[in-house]
Design a protein around this motif. Sequence first.
Motif, short mmCIF file in Angstrom:
data_model
loop_
_atom_site.label_atom_id
_atom_site.label_comp_id
_atom_site.label_asym_id
_atom_site.label_seq_id
_atom_site.Cartn_x
_atom_site.Cartn_y
_atom_site.Cartn_z
N ALA A 64 0.82 -1.20 0.00
CA ALA A 64 0.00 0.00 0.00
C ALA A 64 0.86 1.26 0.00
O ALA A 64 0.45 2.31 -0.47
N MET A 65 2.07 1.14 0.56
CA MET A 65 2.96 2.31 0.60
C MET A 65 3.90 2.37 -0.59
O MET A 65 4.53 3.39 -0.83
N SER A 66 4.01 1.25 -1.34
CA SER A 66 4.99 1.20 -2.41
C SER A 66 4.75 2.33 -3.40
O SER A 66 3.62 2.65 -3.74
N GLY A 67 5.83 2.93 -3.84
CA GLY A 67 5.71 4.02 -4.80
C GLY A 67 5.83 5.39 -4.20
O GLY A 67 6.00 6.36 -4.94
N ILE A 68 5.78 5.51 -2.87
CA ILE A 68 5.86 6.86 -2.30
C ILE A 68 7.23 7.47 -2.54
O ILE A 68 7.37 8.68 -2.70
N ARG A 69 8.27 6.63 -2.64
CA ARG A 69 9.60 7.18 -2.85
C ARG A 69 9.80 7.73 -4.26
O ARG A 69 10.71 8.50 -4.50
N ARG A 81 -2.09 5.71 -11.51
CA ARG A 81 -2.57 4.46 -10.93
C ARG A 81 -3.95 4.59 -10.31
O ARG A 81 -4.72 3.62 -10.30
N LEU A 82 -4.27 5.78 -9.81
CA LEU A 82 -5.48 5.93 -9.00
C LEU A 82 -6.56 6.76 -9.69
O LEU A 82 -7.63 6.95 -9.11
N THR A 112 -1.99 4.38 4.95
CA THR A 112 -1.69 3.79 3.65
C THR A 112 -2.59 4.39 2.58
O THR A 112 -3.43 5.26 2.85
N GLU A 113 -2.45 3.88 1.38
CA GLU A 113 -3.27 4.31 0.26
C GLU A 113 -4.75 4.11 0.53
O GLU A 113 -5.60 4.85 0.03
N ALA A 114 -5.08 3.11 1.32
CA ALA A 114 -6.49 2.80 1.60
C ALA A 114 -7.11 3.71 2.66
O ALA A 114 -8.31 3.66 2.90
N LEU A 129 0.75 9.38 -0.53
CA LEU A 129 0.43 7.98 -0.28
C LEU A 129 -0.69 7.48 -1.19
O LEU A 129 -0.86 6.26 -1.37
N GLY A 130 -1.48 8.41 -1.75
CA GLY A 130 -2.62 8.01 -2.57
C GLY A 130 -3.89 7.84 -1.79
O GLY A 130 -4.85 7.24 -2.29
N SER A 131 -3.95 8.36 -0.57
CA SER A 131 -5.17 8.25 0.23
C SER A 131 -6.09 9.42 -0.08
O SER A 131 -5.75 10.32 -0.84
N THR A 132 -7.29 9.39 0.48
CA THR A 132 -8.27 10.46 0.28
C THR A 132 -8.19 11.44 1.44
O THR A 132 -8.16 11.02 2.61
#
Length: 533
Positions: free
Chosen positions: A8-13, A28-29, A215-217, A241-244
């Motif tokens: 879920a955290m992958s990609g933040i870097r 992605r999102l 996380t993203e979720a 992170l891609g969260s809302t």
Amino acid sequence: MSGQEMNAMSGIREVTTLATLPALRSQRLGPKAALIVRDEPLSYDALERRSNQAAHALRREGIHPGARVAVLGRESLDSLVLLFGVAKARAVYVGLNWRLAPEELAYILEDSGAQLLFVDEESAALVPRVFEKMRGPLPVVRVGAPLSAPGAFAHWCEGAAPTPLDMAYDPEEVVVQLYTSGTTGRPKGVLLPHRSFLAISHALEAHGECWIGWTEASVSMLFVPTFHIGGLWWLVRGLALGSTQVVLRSFEPATILSSLARYRVTHTCMVPAMMQILLGEPGIHQADLSSLKAVVYGGAPISTALLEKGRRLLGCDFAQIYGMTETGNCAVCLRPEDHQNAPASRLRAAGRPFPGVQVRVLDEQGHEVPPGTIGQICLNSPARMAGYWHQPEETQKTLVGEWVMTGDAGYVDAEGFVYICDRVKDMIISAGENIYPAEIENVIRSHPEVADVAVIGVPDELWGEAVKALVVKQPGSTLRAGDILRHTRGALAEFKVPKSVEFTEGLPRNAAGKLLKGVLREPYWKGRERRVN
């Protein structure tokens, strides 16, 4: 960190700048809600398109790399889109505290050299008074206004391309300029590069730490203003992170409770004073708070009583963060596990450093002191500021090599926990003894009938300064000064016990929840050349 959390955290870097964040997350999102403001959602796709349009419109307006763009008003989808548009144009976003007086706002606009001002509907009436105190007006665009309104942001963006600018971005380039609260002297513009908002997130992931389970979720809620580093950092971390992010325009307990339930919020942040008010809101016992996983607090330690009440009513984890604008927000954290079955003394700690952050404590001669010894807290963080705008001497005082001199007095214990005693400048000297008000405040705050407290030094002809406590009672309390004195004598040396106690209905705080000690001291020190004896 579990495999699910790591994924879920992958990609933040890969997110290294605010400019590239929307594009990387939209890939992605796409249709997922990135932001919700005033119940209106904005997807990651739309954030990318609209921030591109804003960037093109800024260039069309003559805004080039390094130019300052100022924003005055509460949060709106327009103002948050603009943040990333400014980053894409390689300009610098200057967030203005809408609670400031016209003269203060005029000073910041002129000091920053802002070339364009974006203002919301509520602050628009203030602008003419601000311009009166400046050498001349600035071009103004209205954010959060309907398309039909003169100078509306949406109309201003019309015709601008929704595609990216052909630019390269450097994580070391300054993207935000935030002004210190100005509780003493003129405010200073803190220069924050892109890395200031992302370095700690990168370090956490590299260390395998899924901080507070974010996380993203996740769905996070923000009601700390984004002209404050805490609010802006929280917003950027959640988007990276891609969260809302559910963004409220002000601290309204009833709205917070309903929004927590409506959007199934998992994470939020506040200062303890806000938490105290929220937990006292009548509707909290009926609110559905089952989605909440963690509350992050900062600005002050939490009392055992408030923590226990929070656990009982909110049913979630708690974490404390410590940092400052100059450190790029948080550098030290008292993690959820540090709160579990912790003694009261541990809850007074700010926490331990985040991965990648170093802490040392220096005496007045600049020598490092052993554990348990009070001195100035110094932080070396990968998120540290680049310096102060047009103030090289002040920069050299605060940024020594890679170390930020925080101006906070404290110590580190043998286990590496950092304890903040007070601002160095807030130290009270009474009969030759150095007294740190925050230590006394922590003890008084632990009294179950105390809602809030501030301790200051007031003039004393014999001892130089005397300790004075300003106390806000809990509703219905019959607390007296003698009760406070007896409570403190059980926990403090006699010279630290307040010489006087005054009860008040409330204490002045800035937008970040920090006590305005200068305002409290003013009546007692007025007319004196020196503010210490």
